[in-house]
Design an enzyme around this catalytic site. Structure first.
Site, PDB file in Angstrom:
ATOM      1  N   GLY A  15       0.765  -1.246   0.000  1.00 47.66           N
ATOM      2  CA  GLY A  15       0.000   0.000   0.000  1.00 47.66           C
ATOM      3  C   GLY A  15       0.793   1.291   0.000  1.00 47.66           C
ATOM      4  O   GLY A  15       0.312   2.310   0.511  1.00 47.66           O
ATOM      5  N   ASN A  17       1.382   3.101  -2.660  1.00 50.86           N
ATOM      6  CA  ASN A  17       0.643   4.046  -3.514  1.00 50.86           C
ATOM      7  C   ASN A  17      -0.572   4.600  -2.786  1.00 50.86           C
ATOM      8  O   ASN A  17      -0.872   5.791  -2.880  1.00 50.86           O
ATOM      9  CB  ASN A  17       0.248   3.387  -4.830  1.00 50.86           C
ATOM     10  CG  ASN A  17       1.375   3.423  -5.834  1.00 50.86           C
ATOM     11  OD1 ASN A  17       1.706   4.472  -6.382  1.00 50.86           O
ATOM     12  ND2 ASN A  17       2.025   2.279  -6.054  1.00 50.86           N
ATOM     13  N   MET A  93      -4.229  -7.223  -6.998  1.00 51.86           N
ATOM     14  CA  MET A  93      -3.703  -8.326  -7.799  1.00 51.86           C
ATOM     15  C   MET A  93      -4.809  -9.224  -8.368  1.00 51.86           C
ATOM     16  O   MET A  93      -4.768 -10.444  -8.227  1.00 51.86           O
ATOM     17  CB  MET A  93      -2.714  -9.149  -6.972  1.00 51.86           C
ATOM     18  CG  MET A  93      -1.535  -8.339  -6.465  1.00 51.86           C
ATOM     19  SD  MET A  93      -0.634  -7.493  -7.776  1.00 51.86           S
ATOM     20  CE  MET A  93       0.217  -8.890  -8.475  1.00 51.86           C
ATOM     21  N   ARG A  94      -5.816  -8.597  -8.969  1.00 53.77           N
ATOM     22  CA  ARG A  94      -6.865  -9.370  -9.640  1.00 53.77           C
ATOM     23  C   ARG A  94      -7.185  -8.670 -10.954  1.00 53.77           C
ATOM     24  O   ARG A  94      -7.065  -7.444 -11.049  1.00 53.77           O
ATOM     25  CB  ARG A  94      -8.146  -9.407  -8.797  1.00 53.77           C
ATOM     26  CG  ARG A  94      -8.078 -10.292  -7.586  1.00 53.77           C
ATOM     27  CD  ARG A  94      -9.364 -10.182  -6.792  1.00 53.77           C
ATOM     28  NE  ARG A  94     -10.508 -10.774  -7.455  1.00 53.77           N
ATOM     29  CZ  ARG A  94     -10.921 -12.031  -7.256  1.00 53.77           C
ATOM     30  NH1 ARG A  94     -10.296 -12.803  -6.414  1.00 53.77           N
ATOM     31  NH2 ARG A  94     -11.978 -12.488  -7.898  1.00 53.77           N
ATOM     32  N   ILE A  95      -7.610  -9.464 -11.924  1.00 52.13           N
ATOM     33  CA  ILE A  95      -8.052  -8.868 -13.186  1.00 52.13           C
ATOM     34  C   ILE A  95      -9.545  -8.645 -13.073  1.00 52.13           C
ATOM     35  O   ILE A  95     -10.290  -9.542 -12.665  1.00 52.13           O
ATOM     36  CB  ILE A  95      -7.668  -9.795 -14.363  1.00 52.13           C
ATOM     37  CG1 ILE A  95      -6.138  -9.827 -14.463  1.00 52.13           C
ATOM     38  CG2 ILE A  95      -8.304  -9.315 -15.660  1.00 52.13           C
ATOM     39  CD1 ILE A  95      -5.590 -10.880 -15.384  1.00 52.13           C
ATOM     40  N   ASN A 110      -5.508   2.608 -12.944  1.00 55.22           N
ATOM     41  CA  ASN A 110      -4.507   1.647 -12.463  1.00 55.22           C
ATOM     42  C   ASN A 110      -3.133   2.280 -12.618  1.00 55.22           C
ATOM     43  O   ASN A 110      -2.937   3.152 -13.467  1.00 55.22           O
ATOM     44  CB  ASN A 110      -4.577   0.349 -13.283  1.00 55.22           C
ATOM     45  CG  ASN A 110      -3.610  -0.694 -12.773  1.00 55.22           C
ATOM     46  OD1 ASN A 110      -3.460  -0.882 -11.553  1.00 55.22           O
ATOM     47  ND2 ASN A 110      -2.923  -1.371 -13.676  1.00 55.22           N
ATOM     48  N   HIS A 112       0.926   1.184 -13.267  1.00 54.81           N
ATOM     49  CA  HIS A 112       1.740   0.056 -13.722  1.00 54.81           C
ATOM     50  C   HIS A 112       3.211   0.481 -13.710  1.00 54.81           C
ATOM     51  O   HIS A 112       3.536   1.580 -14.181  1.00 54.81           O
ATOM     52  CB  HIS A 112       1.302  -0.351 -15.132  1.00 54.81           C
ATOM     53  CG  HIS A 112       2.021  -1.558 -15.629  1.00 54.81           C
ATOM     54  ND1 HIS A 112       1.719  -2.832 -15.200  1.00 54.81           N
ATOM     55  CD2 HIS A 112       3.067  -1.686 -16.495  1.00 54.81           C
ATOM     56  CE1 HIS A 112       2.530  -3.696 -15.783  1.00 54.81           C
ATOM     57  NE2 HIS A 112       3.356  -3.022 -16.579  1.00 54.81           N
ATOM     58  N   ASP A 148      -3.705  -4.091 -18.718  1.00 48.69           N
ATOM     59  CA  ASP A 148      -2.771  -2.960 -18.864  1.00 48.69           C
ATOM     60  C   ASP A 148      -2.827  -2.325 -20.256  1.00 48.69           C
ATOM     61  O   ASP A 148      -1.804  -1.863 -20.781  1.00 48.69           O
ATOM     62  CB  ASP A 148      -1.323  -3.409 -18.543  1.00 48.69           C
ATOM     63  CG  ASP A 148      -1.193  -3.938 -17.125  1.00 48.69           C
ATOM     64  OD1 ASP A 148      -1.879  -3.420 -16.234  1.00 48.69           O
ATOM     65  OD2 ASP A 148      -0.405  -4.885 -16.911  1.00 48.69           O
ATOM     66  N   GLU A 177       5.908   6.658  -9.253  1.00 47.44           N
ATOM     67  CA  GLU A 177       4.498   6.267  -9.053  1.00 47.44           C
ATOM     68  C   GLU A 177       3.845   7.159  -8.013  1.00 47.44           C
ATOM     69  O   GLU A 177       2.709   7.614  -8.176  1.00 47.44           O
ATOM     70  CB  GLU A 177       4.414   4.800  -8.585  1.00 47.44           C
ATOM     71  CG  GLU A 177       4.900   3.799  -9.609  1.00 47.44           C
ATOM     72  CD  GLU A 177       4.728   2.358  -9.127  1.00 47.44           C
ATOM     73  OE1 GLU A 177       3.771   2.064  -8.399  1.00 47.44           O
ATOM     74  OE2 GLU A 177       5.575   1.514  -9.489  1.00 47.44           O
TER      75      GLU A 177
HETATM   76  C1  GRF Z   1       3.247  -1.008  -7.639  1.00 50.79           C
HETATM   77  O1  GRF Z   1       4.509  -1.288  -8.146  1.00 50.79           O
HETATM   78  C2  GRF Z   1       2.274  -0.757  -8.755  1.00 50.79           C
HETATM   79  O2  GRF Z   1       2.879  -0.192  -9.882  1.00 50.79           O
HETATM   80  C3  GRF Z   1       1.768  -2.136  -9.077  1.00 50.79           C
HETATM   81  O3  GRF Z   1       1.707  -2.787  -7.839  1.00 50.79           O
HETATM   82  C4  GRF Z   1       2.627  -2.205  -6.942  1.00 50.79           C
HETATM   83  C5  GRF Z   1       1.849  -1.808  -5.725  1.00 50.79           C
HETATM   84  O4  GRF Z   1       2.684  -1.342  -4.696  1.00 50.79           O
HETATM   85  N1  GRF Z   1       0.504  -2.070  -9.773  1.00 50.79           N
HETATM   86  P1  GRF Z   1       2.061  -0.717  -3.393  1.00 50.79           P
HETATM   87  O5  GRF Z   1       1.175  -1.791  -2.758  1.00 50.79           O
HETATM   88  O6  GRF Z   1       1.289   0.493  -3.777  1.00 50.79           O
HETATM   89  O7  GRF Z   1       3.229  -0.390  -2.503  1.00 50.79           O
END
Ligand code: GRF
Length: 221
Positions: A15, A17, A93-95, A110, A112, A148, A177
């Site tokens: 977490g 981000n 981590m799901r589509i 999202n 990436h 993506d 990010e």
């Molecule tokens: C990040 O690298 C993001 O680009 C990818 O998953 C990771 C999530 O990291 N989609 P965090 O849980 O936000 O630290």
């Protein structure tokens, strides 16, 4: 004062981000509010981050649903119930199924850790290092029905160095990010995002919208 844009953040892991979004809101840089954080992983550290900031944090167990669509229907129900206007995938981590995507048209973002369309999917740094690219970076995009593949909102570039490991490259990209995700969300909060096919236009941004962030030093006259 206009009401704050209501975000629903979906997470599976550490977490960072999510934290950058919380920090930007608390610093007054991002005019939005996080209505709910949802995880598909019970002990995701991201849930603790939300709780520490008094944000409702829910674990929604995939085992409680018969299949992907039913799970996504439950997520949509919770998000709509809480008045979420923009869905933020932050290491979820799901589509997502079409049902989910069609419930929030052009309103799911999202992040990436590569310069899409290069290196979509998983094991992204490994792929970038294997290809030995000179630059990589981070991309915020609108989520469509591919993996993506959706329209790109903002990208930031980093150099790839000869002695990079997956970890060192991921760390350099992660710093970007944390800058570009809150910025992208703020554009939505300001109602400045127009989507024309694949093109995402930020209303009121001067052309060119972005300065050149990184140029390699040249050694020719
Ligand atoms: C990040 O690298 C993001 O680009 C990818 O998953 C990771 C999530 O990291 N989609 P965090 O849980 O936000 O630290």
């Amino acid at each position: 004062m206009a009401p704050l844009l209501r975000l629903g953040v979906l997470v599976s892991g550490r977490g960072t981000n999510l934290q950058s979004i919380i920090d930007a809101i608390e610093q007054g840089k991002l005019k939005a509010t996080i209505a709910v954080v949802i995880s598909n992983v019970k002990d995701a550290p991201a849930l603790d981050r939300a709780t520490r900031h008094n944000i409702p944090a829910l674990f929604v167990d995939p085992k409680g649903s018969k299949g992907k669509e039913e799970y996504d229907r439950e997520l949509v129900r919770i998000l709509k119930e809480r008045g979420v206007e923009l869905v933020i995938l932050a290491g979820f981590m799901r589509i997502m199924t079409s049902l989910f995507i069609q419930s929030f048209p052009n309103r799911i973002l999202n992040i990436h850790p590569a310069l899409l369309p290069s290196f979509p999917g998983l094991k992204v740094q490994e792929a970038a290092l294997k290809h030995a690219v000179k630059f990589s970076g981070a991309t915020v995009h609108i989520v469509d029905e591919g993996v993506d593949t959706g329209p790109i909102v903002i990208q930031s570039v980093v150099p790839v160095l000869h002695d990079d490991t997956d970890e060192s490259l991921a760390e350099r990209i992660l710093k970007e990010e944390h800058k570009i995700y809150p910025q992208a969300i703020q554009w939505f909060a300001q109602g400045r995002v127009r989507v024309e096919g694949r093109k995402v236009i930020i209303e009121g941004s001067k052309e060119p919208a972005y300065p050149v962030l990184f140029n390699p030093p040249l050694e020719i006259e």
